[in-house]
Design an enzyme around this catalytic site. Structure first.
Site, short mmCIF file in Angstrom:
data_model
loop_
_atom_site.label_atom_id
_atom_site.label_comp_id
_atom_site.label_asym_id
_atom_site.label_seq_id
_atom_site.Cartn_x
_atom_site.Cartn_y
_atom_site.Cartn_z
N CYS A 2 0.87 -0.66 0.26
CA CYS A 2 -0.01 -0.19 0.19
C CYS A 2 0.68 1.21 -0.12
O CYS A 2 2.25 1.85 0.02
CB CYS A 2 -0.66 -0.24 1.50
SG CYS A 2 -2.48 -1.81 1.73
N GLY A 81 2.43 -3.48 3.45
CA GLY A 81 3.30 -4.22 3.28
C GLY A 81 2.65 -6.22 3.34
O GLY A 81 1.75 -5.54 3.80
N ASP A 108 -3.64 -9.13 8.15
CA ASP A 108 -2.74 -9.48 9.13
C ASP A 108 -2.63 -8.31 9.69
O ASP A 108 -2.20 -7.70 11.15
CB ASP A 108 -1.86 -9.38 7.91
CG ASP A 108 -1.12 -8.68 6.86
OD1 ASP A 108 -1.78 -7.36 6.76
OD2 ASP A 108 0.30 -8.46 6.15
#
Length: 653
Positions: A2, A81, A108
């Site tokens: 991102c 990430g 995540d």
């Protein structure tokens, strides 16, 4: 993958709607990194704003949107990430039955927030396995935490903006702020001319910096200009730990352990809710990654490569043979001068500080090809640094052993003699002698390497030899009169680990300078320009730490690097398909500057333009261009560096 951004801006402009508008403006400058969504956060009680552009990879629903709030409301996170061990951490957190349960989604990012709640920032940070750059706002302590992954896969810039600070995944985000002053740093320009990139922690601007890999920067809202990063992980310490605890098993045992470790890493990195593939050059690193992917995939892995019309630079046939053997779903693109002409004007926009590794062109083109089919790709990046794969890793010690005792005058005359033949003549000679040369002497583009060696013969120490081999302009002061070039890691042996072997010292310097400053920056910008996420299994810190426990003999032997990787790869791919002279991701810039790019180059490097700009001395640039166009010297890399600076300056300054 991102784009993240944000700021701390004390005073009346750093409140409410104004703060949210600035955060959105910064995030929108990074829209190419995240086309799937955007969001902003402005704290109602503090001068803090966060911005996010989303490329959805895990949990494509709104439950994965950012900025994301923690369960207790204390933390707000923007993250770029992937945390590859997030499922393992999630299971561990569930056993603790914390306030974050039940989970709102499957991302995540939500697990990261729960880890911060349960374990604290630094403990959680050290538990993460992955590539990441994130900003975590702690509302209770009024502290903004910025962190970057251990090896530097994901970028993060920060700097001063008015009486506050700002951060972003790219410099575009900082430049979107009206209070950011983009003043060129001449010392950083000198470093760029030497290395083709601006080394960390510097940037091309005086008041902007790169957060170093493995570092955490904690900024208090009431002291936003107090910017003092600190390491949470250090390659230097990892190397010293490896030296203190060397691997004592056999080479076969080491290879088995490494194959299992890499296989587990790759299996985790193949986790994705969107299509995934592999960049395949046909070399050792990318072939091994692809082979281990294919062994874990129930269907053919999608693989991608590009080739060139110029045979000396073309590796597409090599990649195709490996793909056929592994049974992958392979696609390739042949690059022509027309592709380059269409792309070259966009490079300053993609790389928003000067960047001159010419492989930026094929990297960007293969990223575009790959993005047509998948959203995530695995790469072989990091294999050369970690497992001694660059030609200099075995040639530099051999050169030093032969020349270090020779008088400087004799070295100078030997260098002059080597330059008598133009690069094209060397290339023709090596083509003629190829069948009778030993394998170690069969190199691609020998003319360029011979001239590079001639430039390096003046070195007085092994470290100086390494620095010259890594330099484009070995004396940047010739172009920048009056500018002092700052010291960098190769000049500071007191900062290195306890390494006595020349090759291992080069590996360490490559891993802490060239890898994050050049290779990973190149790949990040090229892939994110088309919203493609790249993942590098060789840069998992557990792989890196294991590699530094191995004796040098398992990495390099008989003028050949990556010995242990070859041993593993030969189980999956026949030796004859992957054993060939190392090429690197090169392109025929030398020929293109004399052909389709000639008018573009002559215009950007005209003496009148350089004089008017008032930064670079026109005389050495003009001489280099004249000699290159006449075919007397191969000056492609020196010229490309100046061209990339000129193009960047035209766009941004």
């Amino acid at each position: 993958m991102c784009g993240i951004s944000g700021l701390i801006l004390p005073g009346p402009t750093g409140r409410g709607d104004r703060l949210a508008a600035l955060a959105r403006r910064m995030a929108d400058a990074l829209a190419h990194r995240g086309p799937d969504g955007s969001g902003v956060y402005a704290d109602p009680e503090a001068p803090v704003g966060l911005g996010h552009r989303r490329l959805a990879i895990l949990d494509l629903s709104e439950a994965g949107a950012q900025p994301m709030y923690g369960a207790t409301g204390r933390y707000i996170l923007v993250h770029n990430g992937e945390i590859y061990n997030f499922l393992e951490l999630r299971r561990e957190l569930e056993q603790g039955a914390g306030p974050f349960l039940p989970w709102r989604g499957d991302s995540d990012t939500e697990v990261m927030l729960a880890a911060f709640e349960a374990w604290g920032v630094e403990t959680a940070l050290n538990r993460f396995v992955g590539m990441f750059a994130f900003a975590l706002w702690d509302r209770r302590e009024r502290v903004l935490h910025l962190a970057r992954d251990r090896m530097g896969e994901k970028p993060l810039y920060y700097g001063l903006a008015g009486n506050g600070m700002a951060f972003a995944s790219e410099l575009k985000g900082l430049r979107a702020l009206p209070d950011f002053s983009p003043e060129l740093d001449a010392e950083s320009l000198a470093l760029f001319l030497r290395y083709q990139y601006v080394p960390e922690p510097r940037s091309i601007y005086k008041n902007a910096f790169k957060l170093r890999p493995g570092h955490l920067l904690s900024v208090r809202a009431d002291a936003p200009t107090d910017l003092r990063p600190r390491p949470y992980w250090s390659l230097r310490e990892a190397v010293n730990a490896g030296l203190s605890d060397p691997f004592t098993g056999s080479e076969a045992e080491a290879a088995d352990h490494l194959e299992t470790l890499l296989g587990d890493v790759i299996e985790n990195q193949m986790l994705s809710d969107v299509p995934l593939g592999s960049l395949l050059s046909g070399g050792i690193d990318s072939s091994l990654v692809t082979a281990l992917m294919q062994a874990r995939s129930p269907r053919p892995v999608k693989t991608f490569t590009i080739g060139f019309e110029t045979g000396a630079y073309d590796e597409s046939d090599d990649a195709s043979r490996v793909a056929n053997h592994l049974g992958t779903d392979h696609a390739e693109l042949t690059v022509t001068p027309a592709h380059v002409l269409n792309l070259v004007d966009r490079l300053p926009e993609i790389y928003d500080e000067p960047f001159a590794d010419a492989s930026q062109l094929p990297t960007r083109l293969v990223a575009e090809l790959t993005r047509r089919h998948v959203t995530v790709c695995l790469t072989g990046d990091g294999g050369d640094e970690t497992f001694a794969g660059y030609n200099r890793h075995f040639w530099a010690p051999a050169i030093w052993n032969r020349v270090h005792s020779l008088p400087p005058l004799l070295r100078s005359r030997a260098a002059d003699a080597m330059r008598l033949l133009p690069p094209a003549a060397y290339d023709a000679l090596f083509r003629t002698l190829g069948p009778v040369l030993p394998r170690s002497a069969r190199v691609r583009t020998p003319g360029n390497k011979a001239h590079k060696l001639a430039d390096a013969l003046a070195a007085r120490t092994p470290e100086a030899l390494y620095k010259r081999l890594c330099s484009t302009w070995s004396e940047p002061a010739l172009l920048l009169p009056g500018v002092t070039e700052p010291e960098t890691a190769p000049d500071q042996p007191e900062t290195w680990p306890r390494l006595t072997d020349f090759t291992r010292r080069m590996q360490y310097l490559d891993s802490t300078t060239y890898l994050p400053g050049d290779v990973l920056q190149k790949v990040d910008r090229a892939t994110m320009a088309v919203a493609l996420e790249s993942r590098a299994p060789f840069l998992d810190h557990r792989v890196v730490e294991f590699a530094w426990r191995l004796p040098a003999s398992m990495l390099l032997q008989k003028k050949q690097g990556k010995r242990i990787l070859r041993r593993i790869l030969h189980k999956h791919v026949p030796r004859q398909l992957v054993e060939r002279p190392k090429m690197g991701f090169g392109i025929p810039i030398d020929q293109w500057l004399r052909g389709p790019l000639r008018s573009w180059a002559v215009d950007l490097l005209s003496p009148d333009r350089l004089k008017q700009q008032g930064l670079l001395d026109p005389e050495p640039v003009t001489r280099q261009l004249r000699d290159h166009l006449a075919g007397r010297r191969d000056n492609q890399y020196r010229l490309w560096s100046v061209l990339m600076f000129q193009a960047w300056h035209e766009r941004w300054m």
